[in-house]
Design a protein around this motif. Structure first.
Motif, PDB file in Angstrom:
ATOM      1  N   PHE A   1      -6.201  -3.324   9.904  1.00  0.00           N
ATOM      2  CA  PHE A   1      -6.216  -1.868   9.740  1.00  0.00           C
ATOM      3  C   PHE A   1      -5.565  -1.142  10.924  1.00  0.00           C
ATOM      4  N   GLU A   2      -5.511  -1.793  12.034  1.00  0.00           N
ATOM      5  CA  GLU A   2      -4.726  -1.237  13.124  1.00  0.00           C
ATOM      6  C   GLU A   2      -3.256  -1.230  12.743  1.00  0.00           C
ATOM      7  N   TYR A   3      -2.828  -2.340  12.160  1.00  0.00           N
ATOM      8  CA  TYR A   3      -1.429  -2.442  11.734  1.00  0.00           C
ATOM      9  C   TYR A   3      -1.125  -1.419  10.640  1.00  0.00           C
ATOM     10  N   LEU A   4      -2.033  -1.284   9.675  1.00  0.00           N
ATOM     11  CA  LEU A   4      -1.836  -0.332   8.584  1.00  0.00           C
ATOM     12  C   LEU A   4      -1.752   1.099   9.124  1.00  0.00           C
ATOM     13  N   ALA A   5      -2.607   1.426  10.088  1.00  0.00           N
ATOM     14  CA  ALA A   5      -2.615   2.777  10.667  1.00  0.00           C
ATOM     15  C   ALA A   5      -1.336   3.054  11.438  1.00  0.00           C
ATOM     16  N   ASP A   6      -0.811   2.025  12.099  1.00  0.00           N
ATOM     17  CA  ASP A   6       0.433   2.205  12.851  1.00  0.00           C
ATOM     18  C   ASP A   6       1.625   2.398  11.912  1.00  0.00           C
ATOM     19  N   LYS A   7       1.519   1.837  10.704  1.00  0.00           N
ATOM     20  CA  LYS A   7       2.620   1.918   9.752  1.00  0.00           C
ATOM     21  C   LYS A   7       2.552   3.163   8.868  1.00  0.00           C
ATOM     22  N   ASN A   8       1.327   3.653   8.654  1.00  0.00           N
ATOM     23  CA  ASN A   8       1.164   4.793   7.753  1.00  0.00           C
ATOM     24  C   ASN A   8       0.026   5.673   8.257  1.00  0.00           C
ATOM     25  N   GLU A   9       0.301   6.938   8.504  1.00  0.00           N
ATOM     26  CA  GLU A   9      -0.711   7.834   9.058  1.00  0.00           C
ATOM     27  C   GLU A   9      -1.884   8.049   8.096  1.00  0.00           C
ATOM     28  N   ASN A  10      -1.674   7.779   6.804  1.00  0.00           N
ATOM     29  CA  ASN A  10      -2.775   7.906   5.847  1.00  0.00           C
ATOM     30  C   ASN A  10      -3.872   6.869   6.083  1.00  0.00           C
ATOM     31  N   ALA A  11      -3.533   5.806   6.814  1.00  0.00           N
ATOM     32  CA  ALA A  11      -4.507   4.749   7.078  1.00  0.00           C
ATOM     33  C   ALA A  11      -5.275   4.972   8.375  1.00  0.00           C
ATOM     34  N   GLU A  12      -4.994   6.085   9.081  1.00  0.00           N
ATOM     35  CA  GLU A  12      -5.614   6.331  10.386  1.00  0.00           C
ATOM     36  C   GLU A  12      -7.138   6.454  10.262  1.00  0.00           C
ATOM     37  N   LYS A  13      -7.612   7.196   9.282  1.00  0.00           N
ATOM     38  CA  LYS A  13      -9.045   7.402   9.144  1.00  0.00           C
ATOM     39  C   LYS A  13      -9.755   6.095   8.832  1.00  0.00           C
ATOM     40  N   SER A  14      -9.122   5.254   8.050  1.00  0.00           N
ATOM     41  CA  SER A  14      -9.736   3.960   7.727  1.00  0.00           C
ATOM     42  C   SER A  14      -9.836   3.088   8.978  1.00  0.00           C
ATOM     43  N   TYR A  15      -8.837   3.183   9.862  1.00  0.00           N
ATOM     44  CA  TYR A  15      -8.885   2.413  11.111  1.00  0.00           C
ATOM     45  C   TYR A  15     -10.000   2.930  12.021  1.00  0.00           C
TER      46      TYR A  15
ATOM     47  N   CYS B   1       0.828  -1.212   0.000  1.00  0.00           N
ATOM     48  CA  CYS B   1       0.000   0.000   0.000  1.00  0.00           C
ATOM     49  C   CYS B   1       0.860   1.259   0.000  1.00  0.00           C
ATOM     50  N   THR B   2       1.954   1.230   0.743  1.00  0.00           N
ATOM     51  CA  THR B   2       2.852   2.385   0.809  1.00  0.00           C
ATOM     52  C   THR B   2       3.534   2.612  -0.538  1.00  0.00           C
ATOM     53  N   LYS B   3       4.022   1.518  -1.139  1.00  0.00           N
ATOM     54  CA  LYS B   3       4.684   1.630  -2.431  1.00  0.00           C
ATOM     55  C   LYS B   3       3.731   2.138  -3.511  1.00  0.00           C
ATOM     56  N   ALA B   4       2.453   1.753  -3.390  1.00  0.00           N
ATOM     57  CA  ALA B   4       1.453   2.174  -4.374  1.00  0.00           C
ATOM     58  C   ALA B   4       1.018   3.619  -4.159  1.00  0.00           C
ATOM     59  N   GLY B   5       1.476   4.231  -3.073  1.00  0.00           N
ATOM     60  CA  GLY B   5       1.145   5.635  -2.819  1.00  0.00           C
ATOM     61  C   GLY B   5      -0.279   5.838  -2.345  1.00  0.00           C
ATOM     62  N   TYR B   6      -0.778   4.942  -1.496  1.00  0.00           N
ATOM     63  CA  TYR B   6      -2.147   5.066  -1.010  1.00  0.00           C
ATOM     64  C   TYR B   6      -2.327   6.355  -0.202  1.00  0.00           C
ATOM     65  N   CYS B   7      -3.391   7.063  -0.503  1.00  0.00           N
ATOM     66  CA  CYS B   7      -3.743   8.244   0.275  1.00  0.00           C
ATOM     67  C   CYS B   7      -4.840   7.860   1.282  1.00  0.00           C
ATOM     68  N   GLN B   8      -5.306   8.836   2.036  1.00  0.00           N
ATOM     69  CA  GLN B   8      -6.315   8.571   3.063  1.00  0.00           C
ATOM     70  C   GLN B   8      -7.577   7.952   2.475  1.00  0.00           C
ATOM     71  N   ASN B   9      -8.036   8.491   1.369  1.00  0.00           N
ATOM     72  CA  ASN B   9      -9.256   7.966   0.747  1.00  0.00           C
ATOM     73  C   ASN B   9      -9.072   6.555   0.196  1.00  0.00           C
ATOM     74  N   ASP B  10      -7.866   6.242  -0.279  1.00  0.00           N
ATOM     75  CA  ASP B  10      -7.594   4.891  -0.787  1.00  0.00           C
ATOM     76  C   ASP B  10      -7.694   3.860   0.338  1.00  0.00           C
ATOM     77  N   TYR B  11      -7.102   4.174   1.467  1.00  0.00           N
ATOM     78  CA  TYR B  11      -7.195   3.258   2.622  1.00  0.00           C
ATOM     79  C   TYR B  11      -8.650   3.108   3.077  1.00  0.00           C
ATOM     80  N   LEU B  12      -9.377   4.220   3.096  1.00  0.00           N
ATOM     81  CA  LEU B  12     -10.770   4.170   3.526  1.00  0.00           C
ATOM     82  C   LEU B  12     -11.602   3.307   2.580  1.00  0.00           C
ATOM     83  N   LYS B  13     -11.363   3.463   1.293  1.00  0.00           N
ATOM     84  CA  LYS B  13     -12.071   2.647   0.302  1.00  0.00           C
ATOM     85  C   LYS B  13     -11.717   1.174   0.481  1.00  0.00           C
ATOM     86  N   LEU B  14     -10.458   0.912   0.782  1.00  0.00           N
ATOM     87  CA  LEU B  14     -10.000  -0.458   1.001  1.00  0.00           C
ATOM     88  C   LEU B  14     -10.706  -1.067   2.216  1.00  0.00           C
ATOM     89  N   ALA B  15     -10.854  -0.276   3.251  1.00  0.00           N
ATOM     90  CA  ALA B  15     -11.522  -0.767   4.463  1.00  0.00           C
ATOM     91  C   ALA B  15     -12.978  -1.119   4.181  1.00  0.00           C
TER      92      ALA B  15
END
Length: 338
Positions: A276-290, A246-260
């Motif tokens: 998604f807890e793990y994703l949020a801990d690794k990338n702040e863009n995934a926080e909203k999805s968590y 996800c990081t390599k693909a350049g996921y933004c906040q909305n991408d993570y949310l859509k994934l969730a």
């Protein structure tokens, strides 16, 4: 006039002239050869017939030369025609062609004219009755039908539409070939197609190999297919691999949310939460999805705990949802995360 008719006419003419002259003059004429004692004494009619015969033989030599010249012209024209059709085939398959030397200047001019055009085959046209062209079109038609064909003979360029379609057909039929495409220097679009196909049809080993080969060009669409394979338990990849993808693909906040939102039907609540807890801990863009996952699972205390790590203005939409919930005003979560 056919050649055999000319020969028959000439023979009859010589005989007729000889007979006619003989009836007019039956005398003989002696011909002595220079510097020799030999001489030839023949009727005048025979001498005249022999002169006409010599003329006839010389005319045969002339006609034979013209016939041979005609054969050479026909041969050269056929060769030039072959070169022109080869140029058309090359321009169709790779937009360039090998320059040729033409005997016929009209073919040479035609070659220069054709060089200024970009050819695109139309499989819905009638057959040309020229074997090489019709055979090529038969191959194109088979490719359009989803069959694989051997195009090595034509050496098409990598951006040729039929080369791309044929490669896609091979990928669909052979996952091993799909992995070869990922390791090749073919275009990104073909590599993405191969990757997605492996994600959809491949075994765990093939999925992991495809991911390894695609690190340099991993994008959002490819990561989504990887995530689907992960959520359907078709691969043993761990959460770290998913996070890195996800990081390599350049996921933004909305991408993570859509994934969730899209992964919810495929994952158990516990796996969904931990991922998604793990994703949020690794990338702040995934926080909203968590936070979305926590709210969907009614884990309000964890939401508040998570929000305490951020400024009050950072997730206003989440705070608004919580405030309404405290007032017993329940609205669909999707309204706030749409």
């Amino acid at each position: 006039m056919k050649f055999k008719y000319y020969i028959i006419f000439a023979i009859l003419f010589i005989v007729a002239v000889g007979i006619y002259v003989y009836t007019l003059d039956s005398s003989t004429y002696t011909l002595s050869t220079p510097h020799q004692t030999q001489s030839f004494n023949l009727p005048v009619a025979i001498w005249i017939a022999m002169v006409i015969l010599v003329f006839f033989i010389l005319s045969l030599v002339f006609f034979l030369g013209e016939w041979i010249r005609g054969l050479l012209v026909k041969y050269n024209d056929n060769k030039d025609f072959e070169k022109i059709t080869h140029q058309i085939i090359e321009q169709t398959n790779k937009k360039t062609f090998t320059k040729q030397i033409y005997k016929n200047q009209h073919f040479n001019l035609l070659s220069k004219i054709l060089a200024r055009f970009d050819f695109k085959p139309d499989c819905n046209t009638p057959k040309s009755s020229y074997l090489k062209i019709d055979k090529l079109f038969d191959i194109y038609e088979q490719i359009d039908l989803g069959n694989t064909q051997d195009l090595k003979k034509y050496d098409p360029s990598c951006d040729n539409a039929f080369f791309i379609k044929n490669t896609c057909n091979k990928i669909q039929k052979d996952l091993k070939f799909a992995l070869e495409v990922l390791a090749s220097d073919l275009g990104i679009d073909l590599k993405k197609y191969a990757f997605i196909h492996v994600m959809q049809k491949g075994s765990d080993k093939e999925i992991q190999k495809a991911l390894e080969l695609s690190q340099a060009f991993l994008d959002k669409e490819m990561s989504k297919e990887l995530f689907i394979a992960y959520s359907q338990n078709r691969t043993t990849l761990d959460r770290e691999s998913i996070a890195q993808a996800c990081t390599k693909a350049g996921y933004c906040q909305n991408d993570y949310l859509k994934l969730a939102r899209e992964s919810k039907p495929f994952l158990s609540p516990d796996v969904w939460l931990k991922l998604f807890e793990y994703l949020a801990d690794k990338n702040e863009n995934a926080e909203k999805s968590y936070l979305y996952v926590l709210l969907d699972l009614e884990m309000i205390d964890l939401v508040n705990e998570r929000l305490s790590r951020h400024s009050k203005n950072e997730f206003l939409i989440v705070n608004a949802y919580l405030d309404l919930k405290k007032l017993d005003k329940n609205y669909p979560l999707e309204i706030f995360f749409g």
